[in-house]
Enzyme design. Structure first.
Site, mmCIF file in Angstrom:
data_model
loop_
_atom_site.group_PDB
_atom_site.id
_atom_site.type_symbol
_atom_site.label_atom_id
_atom_site.label_comp_id
_atom_site.label_asym_id
_atom_site.label_seq_id
_atom_site.Cartn_x
_atom_site.Cartn_y
_atom_site.Cartn_z
ATOM 1 C CE LYS A 206 -4.326 -2.059 1.843
ATOM 2 N NZ LYS A 206 -5.174 -2.131 2.943
ATOM 3 N NE ARG A 243 -6.837 -8.461 1.272
ATOM 4 C CZ ARG A 243 -6.594 -7.879 0.313
ATOM 5 N NH1 ARG A 243 -5.662 -6.948 0.324
ATOM 6 N NH2 ARG A 243 -7.230 -7.940 -0.467
HETATM 7 N N1 HH2 Z 1 -7.001 -4.065 1.557
HETATM 8 C C1 HH2 Z 1 -7.537 -4.132 0.188
HETATM 9 C C2 HH2 Z 1 -8.610 -5.387 -0.248
HETATM 10 N N2 HH2 Z 1 -9.409 -5.754 0.762
HETATM 11 N N3 HH2 Z 1 -9.563 -6.618 3.050
HETATM 12 C C3 HH2 Z 1 -9.151 -6.499 4.401
HETATM 13 N N4 HH2 Z 1 -9.708 -7.113 5.195
HETATM 14 N N5 HH2 Z 1 -8.052 -5.664 4.605
HETATM 15 C C4 HH2 Z 1 -7.296 -4.804 3.969
HETATM 16 O O1 HH2 Z 1 -6.424 -4.041 4.085
HETATM 17 C C5 HH2 Z 1 -7.687 -4.766 2.318
HETATM 18 C C6 HH2 Z 1 -9.022 -5.641 1.981
HETATM 19 C C7 HH2 Z 1 -6.691 -3.531 -0.843
HETATM 20 O O2 HH2 Z 1 -5.752 -4.201 -1.346
HETATM 21 P P1 HH2 Z 1 -5.674 -4.930 -2.877
HETATM 22 O O3 HH2 Z 1 -6.888 -6.151 -2.706
HETATM 23 O O4 HH2 Z 1 -4.535 -5.433 -3.068
HETATM 24 O O5 HH2 Z 1 -6.420 -3.927 -3.831
HETATM 25 P P2 HH2 Z 1 -7.574 -3.449 -4.760
HETATM 26 O O6 HH2 Z 1 -8.514 -3.156 -3.674
HETATM 27 O O7 HH2 Z 1 -7.050 -2.396 -5.754
HETATM 28 O O8 HH2 Z 1 -8.055 -4.759 -5.271
#
Ligand code: HH2
Length: 264
Positions: A206, A243
């Site tokens: 992030k 995660r």
């Molecule tokens: N961060 C993202 C998505 N889902 N769920 C939880 N529980 N906690 C988090 O910090 C979290 C999450 C964002 O990351 P990512 O899935 O890599 O990106 P995107 O939302 O662009 O798909």
């Protein structure tokens, strides 16, 4: 927890998983690398992302879950929509990861079924919604408000019959938070982890990692080493679930920290 984004536009790995076969191969890779949980998501919730229709989200995640289900992996669905969670329950998942923290009435109506099935539930905090959340995040007391919200939602879930041991609480790094808010919340993890619920931390790749590295313009994939350090720090603060995108690198860092004497 290894991240499997089945989206064209996720901030670090969007578009990488363009077919069900590629998704299954990527999940197997995360599993082999040591992920205990595969978190499948069909909607990017990065800052500025436009919402995806439930139809489209279902079209993205359900075929992948159907292929993964018989393979014996622990499956989490990263979705804030009951209309997507419900058919995923029919396929067979183990954990519902709701970035909206089970605030929606539709998700709350699903609780009896989630309880009956003994689903794990991850309650995440988000201020606002992805399309606008980074416009002007504001808190008088970020730890009090975020961790207080999570405790309140846990109480709501438990009143609906959810086993406290099935609940994961997540401060939602980057979801309606400035860099300073994220830093304060990260420093508050050890105190939050004293409570009765397990904590999930998602900081992998992030922007806060890039800022803490002093390289705000680094590409997301260049943030893996620093993300692994953050995962170690989160584990040392008592986080139970991390995660991450780079499972192998994170596990190596956790093993190294344990081997050199720091408790994780
Ligand atoms: N961060 C993202 C998505 N889902 N769920 C939880 N529980 N906690 C988090 O910090 C979290 C999450 C964002 O990351 P990512 O899935 O890599 O990106 P995107 O939302 O662009 O798909």
């Amino acid at each position: 927890m290894g991240v499997l984004n089945v989206t064209p536009d996720s901030f670090s790995d969007g578009g990488l998983v363009a077919s069900v076969d590629v998704a299954v191969a990527r999940a197997a890779e995360l599993h082999r690398a040591g992920a205990d949980i595969i978190d499948v998501g069909g909607e990017s919730t990065r800052p500025g992302a436009a919402p995806v229709s439930p139809d489209e989200e279902r079209r993205r995640v359900l075929p992948v879950l159907r292929e993964l289900q018989p393979l014996g992996m622990v499956l989490s669905l990263d979705s804030r929509r009951a209309e997507v969670v419900e058919p995923a329950l029919d396929v067979g998942i183990d954990l519902v990861n709701d970035v909206d923290g089970f605030r929606s009435s539709a998700m709350q109506r699903l609780l009896p079924r989630l309880v009956a099935e003994g689903q794990g539930l991850c309650v995440m905090h988000m201020q606002g919604s992805p399309s606008t959340m980074q416009a002007s995040p504001h808190y008088a007391d970020v730890c009090g408000e975020v961790y207080g919200f999570l405790r309140g939602q846990a109480e709501m879930l438990e009143a609906a019959g959810v086993d406290p041991q099935s609940v994961l609480l997540d401060p939602g790094f980057g979801f309606g938070k400035t860099y300073t808010h994220n830093q304060t919340l990260f420093r508050g993890l050890s105190s939050a982890a004293q409570g009765p619920h397990a904590i999930l931390v998602g900081v992998s790749r992030k922007r806060m990692i890039a800022e803490a590295m002093g390289q705000p313009d680094s590409a997301p994939a260049q943030r893996d080493a620093a993300s692994a350090v953050a995962a170690v720090l989160a584990a040392q603060s008592g986080a139970s679930v991390l995660r991450v995108h780079d499972v192998a690198g994170t596990l190596a860092a956790l093993r190294l920290a344990a081997a050199l004497g720091a408790p994780v």
